[in-house]
Design a protein around this motif. Structure first.
Motif, mmCIF file in Angstrom:
data_model
loop_
_atom_site.group_PDB
_atom_site.id
_atom_site.type_symbol
_atom_site.label_atom_id
_atom_site.label_comp_id
_atom_site.label_asym_id
_atom_site.label_seq_id
_atom_site.Cartn_x
_atom_site.Cartn_y
_atom_site.Cartn_z
ATOM 1 N N ARG A 92 14.694 -0.957 4.409
ATOM 2 C CA ARG A 92 14.844 -0.121 5.512
ATOM 3 C C ARG A 92 14.363 -0.792 6.739
ATOM 4 N NH1 ARG A 92 11.036 4.773 5.468
ATOM 5 N NH2 ARG A 92 9.781 3.104 6.142
ATOM 6 N N SER A 93 13.251 -1.471 6.715
ATOM 7 C CA SER A 93 12.716 -1.912 7.982
ATOM 8 C C SER A 93 12.425 -3.281 7.931
ATOM 9 C CB SER A 93 11.496 -1.045 8.253
ATOM 10 O OG SER A 93 10.429 -1.162 7.326
ATOM 11 N N GLY A 94 12.347 -4.166 6.642
ATOM 12 C CA GLY A 94 11.911 -5.316 6.454
ATOM 13 C C GLY A 94 10.655 -5.838 5.810
ATOM 14 N N ALA A 95 9.997 -4.613 5.333
ATOM 15 C CA ALA A 95 8.803 -4.649 4.703
ATOM 16 C C ALA A 95 8.969 -5.116 3.065
ATOM 17 C CB ALA A 95 7.806 -3.629 5.023
ATOM 18 N N ARG A 96 9.677 -3.975 2.576
ATOM 19 C CA ARG A 96 9.691 -4.222 1.147
ATOM 20 C C ARG A 96 10.628 -5.601 0.730
ATOM 21 N NH1 ARG A 96 12.600 1.465 -0.074
ATOM 22 N NH2 ARG A 96 12.881 1.504 1.988
ATOM 23 N N SER A 97 11.665 -5.648 1.490
ATOM 24 C CA SER A 97 12.212 -6.802 1.385
ATOM 25 C C SER A 97 11.446 -8.349 1.636
ATOM 26 C CB SER A 97 13.531 -7.187 2.438
ATOM 27 O OG SER A 97 13.164 -6.918 3.655
ATOM 28 N N ARG A 98 10.412 -8.243 2.275
ATOM 29 C CA ARG A 98 9.433 -9.397 2.318
ATOM 30 C C ARG A 98 8.786 -9.616 0.993
ATOM 31 N NH1 ARG A 98 8.362 -7.224 7.398
ATOM 32 N NH2 ARG A 98 9.523 -8.434 9.229
ATOM 33 N N SER A 99 8.214 -8.232 0.504
ATOM 34 C CA SER A 99 7.589 -8.313 -1.023
ATOM 35 C C SER A 99 8.520 -8.842 -2.073
ATOM 36 C CB SER A 99 7.206 -7.102 -1.256
ATOM 37 O OG SER A 99 6.046 -6.537 -0.315
ATOM 38 N N ALA A 100 9.759 -8.282 -1.777
ATOM 39 C CA ALA A 100 10.995 -8.767 -3.007
ATOM 40 C C ALA A 100 11.085 -10.232 -2.770
ATOM 41 C CB ALA A 100 12.214 -7.947 -2.515
#
Length: 142
Positions: A92-100
């Motif tokens: 959605r905003s870039g946070a979960r994708s950093r963890s992924a």
């Protein structure tokens, strides 16, 4: 052409919407992973890559409805993509994708790019999201 804007991690790089689209369009091996939840894909929408003859790889980072971690995330991504492919990752905003991205890097993926503004973008003063993929690039709602 320089695709990476700034390096924020030893494991992945941040990438703008424009550079993510260029990478996906120009590199036949490049892929896009959407790590949001199934509810977000169904009710908010998904990036539409049909015009560049590609499909989004949709794999939840956290599972709907309880938000629990998807313990099979790396295996599910590995089923679709190779560790040496260029991979843009969006949430959605870039946070979960950093963890992924960090999880994929730990599993041996080497060309990871976090779409920094995500699908919906940043919050404005009224609490609405703007500036993401949905505002600037092709997408579809189911």
């Amino acid at each position: 052409r320089q695709v990476v804007r700034e390096v924020t991690s030893m494991t992945y790089s941040e990438i703008s919407l424009e550079d993510a689209w260029s990478m996906l369009a120009d590199d036949a091996d490049a892929a896009l992973i959407d790590v949001r939840t199934i509810a977000e894909w169904n009710f908010v929408g998904l990036p539409d890559l049909a015009s560049i003859s590609k499909e989004v790889v949709a794999v939840e980072w956290t599972q709907f409805p309880d938000g629990s971690p998807n313990l099979d995330f790396v295996d599910q991504v590995s089923h679709h993509l190779g560790a040496d492919q260029p991979v843009a990752i969006i949430c959605r905003s870039g946070a979960r994708s950093r963890s992924a991205a960090n999880a994929l890097a730990a599993a041996g993926f080497t060309k990871l790019f976090n779409v920094s503004v995500g699908f919906e973008g940043d919050l404005d003063q009224q609490g609405h999201r703007h500036g993401g993929w949905k505002d600037h690039l092709p997408w579809q709602q189911s």
